[in-house]
Structure formats: C-alpha cells, structure tokens
Design a protein around this motif. Sequence first.
Motif, short mmCIF file in Angstrom:
data_model
loop_
_atom_site.label_atom_id
_atom_site.label_comp_id
_atom_site.label_asym_id
_atom_site.label_seq_id
_atom_site.Cartn_x
_atom_site.Cartn_y
_atom_site.Cartn_z
N UNK A 3 83.10 35.78 37.97
CA UNK A 3 81.07 35.80 36.66
C UNK A 3 80.05 35.40 37.14
N UNK A 4 80.32 34.02 38.12
CA UNK A 4 79.17 33.31 38.74
C UNK A 4 78.67 34.22 40.00
N UNK A 5 79.65 34.98 40.67
CA UNK A 5 78.34 35.74 41.89
C UNK A 5 78.28 36.97 41.26
N UNK A 6 79.32 37.68 40.30
CA UNK A 6 78.20 39.34 39.55
C UNK A 6 77.03 38.45 38.86
N UNK A 7 77.22 37.76 37.97
CA UNK A 7 76.08 37.63 37.49
C UNK A 7 74.35 36.65 38.33
N UNK A 8 74.91 36.39 39.38
CA UNK A 8 73.73 36.18 40.24
C UNK A 8 73.57 37.20 41.22
N UNK A 9 74.24 38.48 41.57
CA UNK A 9 74.25 39.65 41.67
C UNK A 9 73.15 40.99 41.19
N UNK A 10 73.49 40.37 39.65
CA UNK A 10 72.86 41.58 38.71
C UNK A 10 71.74 41.28 38.57
N UNK A 11 71.48 39.74 38.92
CA UNK A 11 69.64 40.00 37.97
C UNK A 11 69.12 39.66 40.27
N UNK A 12 69.24 40.24 40.54
CA UNK A 12 68.27 39.81 42.08
C UNK A 12 67.19 39.77 42.48
#
Length: 152
Positions: A3-12
């Motif tokens: 989830x953390x990786x997904x969130x980080x890439x979703x808000x680049x």
Amino acid sequence: MNQIELTATAFELGIDTRITLAAAGLLFILALVLGVWKYQQISTSPDATAHVYVDIAHRASLLYSFATLLLAVFTELSAWPTAVNLAADIVILIFFLAAIVSYIVHGLLRDTTNQFDGQTSNPGTHISMIALIIGEVGGFLVLFTGFLACQF
C-alpha cells in the motif's frame, strides 16, 4: 506492491514541482546559514546587532523559502505545460536569489544601510527593481492563471 508503494506512485509530483521544492529547501538551508552569520555578528557586536543587510539577507531567505513552497503548490496544480510552469518558477527564483545575493554583498561590504538612498543608489538599482517587479509578478501570474484554469 504494498500500500505504501502504491500511494507513493499515485501522487508523484511533476518535475517542475520537484525542482521548485528543491529550490525551497536550498533557500531554507541558505537562511539557516545566514542565521549563523547573523548570530556571529550579534554576539561580537558592542551593541548586540548584526549589520542591517545581514539581518535582511537572513529574513529574506526565510521568507523566500516559504514563498517558494507556495510556488510549488501553484505549479503542481497548474493547467499549463511543465515547461511553462518551470520557466515561471525559474524567473521568480532567479530574482529571489539575486535579491538575497545583493543583501549578502551589502552585508559583507558594510557599504550602506539603505541601497536606495541617493549616495549608493544608481540607475542600475532602479532598472533591476523594475525587472524584479515584472519577473516576480509576471511569473506568479502565469502560475496563478494556470491554477485557476485547472481548478475552476
């Protein structure tokens, strides 16, 4: 992918925003270093004050670092292309940095306590101020109209 990786890439953030945020960090570091210089002058001065332009350089760097954070927000939320936003940011940042550098120079030289007084002022000072006004106001208007176009 967690989830953390997904969130980080979703808000680049865009490269224009990342560059502007990096500039904000550099201006803040400069402000901290100038604060050390200001403290050194205060601690060694008979009247416990720093030269007026050392004080101004320190405060301007602090204010410009936070103003640059504001630029980054408008940059990220702008409808304009990355190149347009980045160009507007760079124009503003060049003038922010030029102002700080001029304050540092006056602080080092101790040549004036007012760069606009009749004895130290020159036509170049007034021309650079007009350019600063056009560059900073114009650059921000680009970012702000981009924000308005995108958000409304």
